[in-house]
Design an enzyme around this catalytic site. Structure first.
Site, mmCIF file in Angstrom:
data_model
loop_
_atom_site.group_PDB
_atom_site.id
_atom_site.type_symbol
_atom_site.label_atom_id
_atom_site.label_comp_id
_atom_site.label_asym_id
_atom_site.label_seq_id
_atom_site.Cartn_x
_atom_site.Cartn_y
_atom_site.Cartn_z
ATOM 1 N N ARG A 31 -58.543 -38.405 5.320
ATOM 2 C CA ARG A 31 -57.575 -37.323 5.539
ATOM 3 C C ARG A 31 -57.741 -36.242 4.500
ATOM 4 O O ARG A 31 -58.308 -36.445 3.413
ATOM 5 C CB ARG A 31 -56.145 -37.850 5.508
ATOM 6 N N GLU A 37 -48.074 -32.534 -2.290
ATOM 7 C CA GLU A 37 -48.837 -33.460 -3.153
ATOM 8 C C GLU A 37 -47.928 -34.128 -4.169
ATOM 9 O O GLU A 37 -47.116 -33.462 -4.821
ATOM 10 C CB GLU A 37 -49.940 -32.666 -3.849
ATOM 11 N N HIS A 38 -48.099 -35.440 -4.279
ATOM 12 C CA HIS A 38 -47.276 -36.268 -5.163
ATOM 13 C C HIS A 38 -45.795 -36.179 -4.782
ATOM 14 O O HIS A 38 -44.921 -36.227 -5.647
ATOM 15 C CB HIS A 38 -47.507 -35.894 -6.640
ATOM 16 N N GLY A 126 -64.192 -41.870 -3.472
ATOM 17 C CA GLY A 126 -63.617 -41.315 -4.698
ATOM 18 C C GLY A 126 -63.485 -39.805 -4.656
ATOM 19 O O GLY A 126 -63.426 -39.150 -5.687
ATOM 20 N N GLY A 128 -60.975 -38.148 -3.086
ATOM 21 C CA GLY A 128 -59.609 -37.726 -2.784
ATOM 22 C C GLY A 128 -59.378 -37.508 -1.298
ATOM 23 O O GLY A 128 -58.443 -36.831 -0.903
ATOM 24 N N SER A 130 -59.192 -40.160 0.823
ATOM 25 C CA SER A 130 -58.652 -41.430 1.312
ATOM 26 C C SER A 130 -59.685 -42.338 1.965
ATOM 27 O O SER A 130 -59.463 -42.884 3.050
ATOM 28 C CB SER A 130 -57.499 -41.182 2.286
ATOM 29 N N ASP A 176 -51.472 -41.578 2.932
ATOM 30 C CA ASP A 176 -52.864 -41.710 3.370
ATOM 31 C C ASP A 176 -53.008 -42.690 4.531
ATOM 32 O O ASP A 176 -53.707 -42.425 5.515
ATOM 33 C CB ASP A 176 -53.743 -42.192 2.204
ATOM 34 N N TYR A 226 -51.876 -42.006 -12.437
ATOM 35 C CA TYR A 226 -51.067 -41.951 -11.221
ATOM 36 C C TYR A 226 -49.774 -42.736 -11.423
ATOM 37 O O TYR A 226 -48.675 -42.249 -11.138
ATOM 38 C CB TYR A 226 -51.881 -42.518 -10.051
HETATM 39 C C1 GLA Z 1 -52.989 -40.418 -3.426
HETATM 40 C C2 GLA Z 1 -52.007 -41.478 -2.937
HETATM 41 C C3 GLA Z 1 -50.975 -40.865 -1.981
HETATM 42 C C4 GLA Z 1 -50.333 -39.633 -2.593
HETATM 43 C C5 GLA Z 1 -51.383 -38.691 -3.163
HETATM 44 C C6 GLA Z 1 -50.776 -37.539 -3.907
HETATM 45 O O1 GLA Z 1 -53.750 -39.953 -2.362
HETATM 46 O O2 GLA Z 1 -52.693 -42.507 -2.270
HETATM 47 O O3 GLA Z 1 -50.018 -41.834 -1.622
HETATM 48 O O4 GLA Z 1 -49.382 -39.988 -3.554
HETATM 49 O O5 GLA Z 1 -52.283 -39.360 -4.028
HETATM 50 O O6 GLA Z 1 -50.072 -36.721 -3.056
#
Ligand code: GLA
Length: 389
Positions: A31, A37-38, A126, A128, A130, A176, A226
């Site tokens: 994805r 985000e976060h 790795g 970002g 997913s 994700d 994280y």
């Molecule tokens: C990672 C985590 C998600 C989300 C993002 C930040 O991808 O797996 O659950 O928290 O970071 O938005």
């Protein structure tokens, strides 16, 4: 490579490795998060889409009982998982994404059959995007195909999230795995991470595209940053007297300012602002108001960079280059996407400018950082699917 071609490739690899055809093939996408985000672990909103990059698994019943044999066709690596009793954590490290999902199905009373499996992934690892959620959700989808039983996609996403939490050690939110399980072609998914209600937001204007720029700087979310951010958000909520930051507002934050350390204040400010930006951006997309959506994307990036501190030099470099190109050059907005500390940026662009933008970002990024970026665009893709079986 499209999904059908990828399925043919993994089937051929299965045949080569195990000497017969696979009986089932299942896939789940990676994805890109457009904005939000976060926010997922703060009960907020997210706006991701599935991309046409997949983890894909081909399988047949095994002749030997009690174990699942795994063959990674890309890295040419094999592993085995004992399924004769409760599935546990184990080696190699990547097998834990699969192990965790199998354990989740066992916990719901499913019996896991012995299987021969070949798998691969076109989701950059790795980066970002997913890759781990794609592998988890494809494992769940394969289980459905093999057993002939269906599971609610929300349940499947929750099993996959728990696998990531308990077996891979990343205390991630739900975004994700949700989008990998529930993505819809030509749509973004506006997900309320508290109620888990979803709204499909059409994104099918051929004149605009989402461009994914991989900085090729790898990130590791199990590194502790994280978890630290998550803990800071929980602390902020506690000190502000709200259940989660979803329930806070800019006013509540301002009023409670002196109860929070300077860092925790900034973390909370990001989350509260980002939840609002996500809702506004979703509106902007519904109205095809691309310049406005782009402004929210830039604002999201600055907040992640300055308040949440999860960006890095390379991600910032991409965003600065994008700003330099600007709407004139075909970019409405750009931001880091995913957990941060490396990985990818996502840019909202004019489709007919993709070639010139790609050339310019590649050259300028290389000049600034010495690193080659990988750039590709994706239409919003469908979520997990059984291709054969
Ligand atoms: C990672 C985590 C998600 C989300 C993002 C930040 O991808 O797996 O659950 O928290 O970071 O938005």
């Amino acid at each position: 490579m499209n999904l059908q071609e990828l399925a043919a490739q993994v089937a051929a690899e299965f045949q080569k490795h195990y000497g017969r055809e696979p009986r089932w093939i299942a896939a789940a996408p990676g994805r890109v998060n457009v904005i939000g985000e976060h926010t997922d672990y703060n009960d907020g909103f997210v706006l991701p889409m599935a991309i046409d990059r997949y983890a894909i698994m081909a399988a047949d019943l095994a002749s030997a009982p009690g174990k699942i044999s795994l063959y990674d066709t890309h890295f040419k690596e094999s592993a085995a998982i004992d399924v004769s009793g409760p599935v546990t954590k184990g080696a190699p490290k990547w097998s834990n994404y699969i192990r965790g999902v199998l354990a989740g199905f066992q916990n719901r009373g499913w019996k896991i059959p012995a299987l021969d499996v070949a798998f691969t992934s076109t989701v950059p690892l790795g980066g970002g995007l997913s890759s781990s959620a794609a592998l988890e959700v494809s494992t769940g989808t394969l289980m459905e195909a093999v057993t002939g039983k269906k599971i609610d996609p929300v349940e499947k996403a929750l099993i996959a999230q728990k696998a990531e939490n308990d077996f891979a050690g990343v205390p991630c939110g739900i975004m994700d795995q949700f989008i990998s399980a529930l993505g819809r072609e030509n749509h973004l998914l506006l997900l309320d991470c508290r109620s888990r209600q979803t709204e499909l937001v059409p994104m099918n204007d051929p004149a605009v595209s989402l461009l994914i720029i991989n900085t090729n700087v790898k990130h590791e979310l199990s590194g502790g940053e994280y978890a630290e951010r998550r803990a800071q958000c929980e602390e902020a909520a506690r000190l502000l007297g709200v259940k989660s930051l979803r329930d806070a507002t800019a006013e509540i934050l301002e009023r409670g300012k002196n109860k929070l350390s300077e860092v925790v204040f900034r973390r909370a400010r990001h989350v509260i602002g980002e939840i609002e930006r996500t809702l506004h951006a979703a509106e902007g997309i519904k109205n095809s108001n691309w310049p406005t959506v782009g402004q929210f994307m830039y604002a999201s990036h600055y907040s992640l960079r300055d308040d949440y501190e999860v960006s890095c030099r390379e991600l910032d470099a991409v965003v600065e280059i994008a700003e330099g190109i600007g709407i004139k050059g075909g970019i409405f907005g750009c931001r880091m996407t995913g957990g941060g500390f490396g990985g990818c940026c996502v840019a909202l662009v004019k489709t007919d400018a993709i070639d010139s933008i790609t050339k310019r970002i590649s050259a300028d990024y290389k000049a600034k950082t010495g690193i080659e970026a990988t750039i590709f665009s994706s239409r919003p893709a469908a979520g997990a699917t059984v291709i054969k079986g």
